[in-house]
Design an enzyme around this catalytic site. Structure first.
Site, PDB file in Angstrom:
ATOM      1  CE  LYS A 104       5.385   3.370   7.708  1.00 48.66           C
ATOM      2  NZ  LYS A 104       4.365   4.252   7.092  1.00 48.66           N
ATOM      3  NE  ARG A 154       1.786   6.195  13.733  1.00 49.04           N
ATOM      4  CZ  ARG A 154       1.770   4.953  14.189  1.00 49.04           C
ATOM      5  NH1 ARG A 154       1.346   4.711  15.427  1.00 49.04           N
ATOM      6  NH2 ARG A 154       2.183   3.958  13.426  1.00 49.04           N
ATOM      7  CE  LYS A 214      -0.851   3.768  11.362  1.00 53.18           C
ATOM      8  NZ  LYS A 214      -0.423   4.863  10.460  1.00 53.18           N
ATOM      9  CD  GLU A 217       6.344  -7.235   2.618  1.00 59.64           C
ATOM     10  OE1 GLU A 217       6.222  -6.806   1.445  1.00 59.64           O
ATOM     11  OE2 GLU A 217       5.367  -7.518   3.336  1.00 59.64           O
ATOM     12  CE  LYS A 225       8.601   6.092   8.352  1.00 61.14           C
ATOM     13  NZ  LYS A 225       7.430   6.769   7.745  1.00 61.14           N
ATOM     14  CB  SER A 278       9.133  11.674  13.828  1.00 60.39           C
ATOM     15  OG  SER A 278       8.344  10.540  14.187  1.00 60.39           O
ATOM     16  CE1 TYR A 291      10.333  14.785   9.513  1.00 55.83           C
ATOM     17  CE2 TYR A 291      11.380  12.923  10.607  1.00 55.83           C
ATOM     18  CZ  TYR A 291      10.305  13.455   9.920  1.00 55.83           C
ATOM     19  OH  TYR A 291       9.217  12.675   9.633  1.00 55.83           O
TER      20      TYR A 291
END
Length: 334
Positions: A201, A211, A227, A243, A258, A284, A323
Site C-alpha cells: 500500500k 478519506r 502517511k 513487503e 494499492k 477512490s 467502486y
C-alpha cells in the site's frame, strides 16, 4: 496496387467482434470484483458522497439491500468501511474495540441476510481516530507506535472474525501485523478466517475521496494527510516485493497492491513472485478522475472504466476492489 507478401497477418484475428472475443487473452467478469461500501449508523437516508459520484454512505438496512442485489448480480464479495460520528473518535481509536461498533453490526446483518457473500473488513484505525491516521502515536507524538498499533489491530481482527467476516484486511502497513493477527485468530479457534493483507500500500495522492467518505479527512482537517512513515514510497519497487514476501511468510492468505492503476508494474512483479491469490484496489481517486473527465465530455466513462479494469486484471490481479463493481456486474445482467 501491389499487394504485400505477408503470410502472417495478425489483423485477421481482429476482423470481427466474434473473432476478437474468441482470441481475447484477458476476460473480466463479476466474479473478479469486490464492491467497497461505506456504512453509517441510524435509520436515515443514504448520504451522497460528492467526491465519489454514484457512491453513498449506507445505513445498515440499505447496505443489506445493496448486498442482496450485488449477490444476485454475481459479485462474490464486499469490503466494508465505517463512517462513524466525530464524537466517537479519539486519539486511540477506542471505538474500534467496542463490541457493538457500527462495522460489527453491519457484518452480522449482511452475513445473516446473504450468508453466501464474502465479507472483507478493513483493519485500520483511520475511521476511528481524531487525527485520521491508521494507528496510534508514540509517546513523543512524532510517529506511529508500531507495536502498540498492532495490538489494537489484533483485537479488532478478533472482533470482526467473531462477527462473521470472511476476510480481515489489515490496511495499516505496520510491521509484523499479519503474524500477530494470524496467531491471535488461530489461538481463538478462528482458523477459517482468512487474511487479505494490504501488502504493498503506497503513500499515494489518489486516496482523497475515500478519506472524505470515511470522515478521516474532516477530523484531520485535510484529505492530504501524510502517511509516509508507514505507507510505501511510490518510488520504490523492490521494497514492495519485500513487503509482500514478508506478508506471505507471516501467513497472509491473499496479498494486495494499492492503488492499482498507477502501480500495474508492481501488480505484475508481485504476480511473478508469488503463488498466492493477488488483489488490487482501484482506489477512490482513480474512480473519481474517470467520472470527472467523463462529466466534462473528455472521456467515454464506460469504455474507460472497462479498459482500466482489464488493465488491472491483465497485469495479474485475481480480484479487484473497485467502486465500479456493482455497475459492471449490472452490465453483464442486461
Amino acid at each position: 496496387m501491389r499487394r504485400l507478401n505477408l503470410p502472417r497477418r495478425p489483423r485477421r484475428l481482429r476482423r470481427t467482434a466474434a473473432i476478437r472475443n474468441m482470441v481475447a487473452e484477458t476476460r473480466l467478469t463479476p466474479a473478479d470484483l469486490i464492491q467497497p461500501y461505506f456504512v453509517i449508523d441510524g435509520e436515515g437516508a443514504p448520504q451522497e458522497i460528492a467526491s465519489l459520484p454514484g457512491q453513498r454512505r449506507l445505513p445498515i438496512r440499505e447496505l443489506v439491500r445493496e448486498c442482496e442485489q450485488l449477490h444476485r448480480l454475481g459479485v462474490p464479495g464486499v469490503a466494508l468501511f465505517p463512517s462513524i460520528e466525530p464524537v466517537l473518535k479519539d486519539a486511540a481509536g477506542s471505538e474500534a474495540l467496542n463490541p457493538e461498533t457500527l462495522v460489527l453490526r453491519a457484518i452480522r446483518a449482511v452475513k445473516q441476510a446473504v450468508p453466501e457473500l464474502a465479507i472483507v473488513t478493513d483493519i485500520a484505525l483511520d475511521p476511528y481516530t481524531d487525527h485520521g491516521h491508521d494507528g496510534i502515536f508514540n509517546a513523543a507524538g512524532t510517529d506511529m507506535d508500531n507495536d502498540g498499533t498492532v495490538e489494537i489491530l489484533r483485537q479488532m481482527s478478533l472482533l470482526c472474525a467473531e462477527a462473521g467476516a470472511d476476510f480481515v484486511a489489515p490496511s495499516d502497513m505496520m510491521d509484523g501485523r499479519i503474524e500477530a493477527i494470524r496467531e491471535s485468530l488461530d489461538d481463538a479457534g478462528l482458523t477459517e478466517t482468512a487474511i487479505m493483507a494490504y501488502s504493498a500500500k503506497f503513500a499515494s495522492a489518489f486516496y482523497g475521496p475515500f478519506r472524505d467518505a470515511v470522515g478521516s479527512a474532516s477530523v484531520a482537517g485535510t484529505n492530504l494527510l501524510g502517511k509516509h512513515t508507514y505507507q510505501l514510497n511510490p518510488a520504490n519497487r523492490r521494497e514492495a516485493l519485500l513487503e509482500t514476501e514478508l506478508d506471505e511468510l507471516e501467513a497472509a492468505d491473499v496479498l494486495m497492491v494499492k492503488p492499482a492503476g498507477a502501480y500495474l508494474d508492481i501488480i505484475r512483479d508481485v504476480r511473478n513472485n508469488t503463488h498466492l491469490p493477488l488483489a488490487a484496489y482501484q482506489v477512490s481517486g482513480e474512480y473519481a478522475q474517470l467520472h470527472a473527465a467523463a462529466r466534462l465530455g473528455w472521456l467515454d466513462l464506460e469504455r474507460c472504466r472497462d479498459e482500466s479494469l482489464l488493465a488491472i486484471k491483465r497485469a495479474g490481479a485475481d480480484m479487484i476492489l473497485t467502486y465500479f463493481a456493482a455497475e459492471v456486474a449490472g452490465c453483464f445482467s442486461r
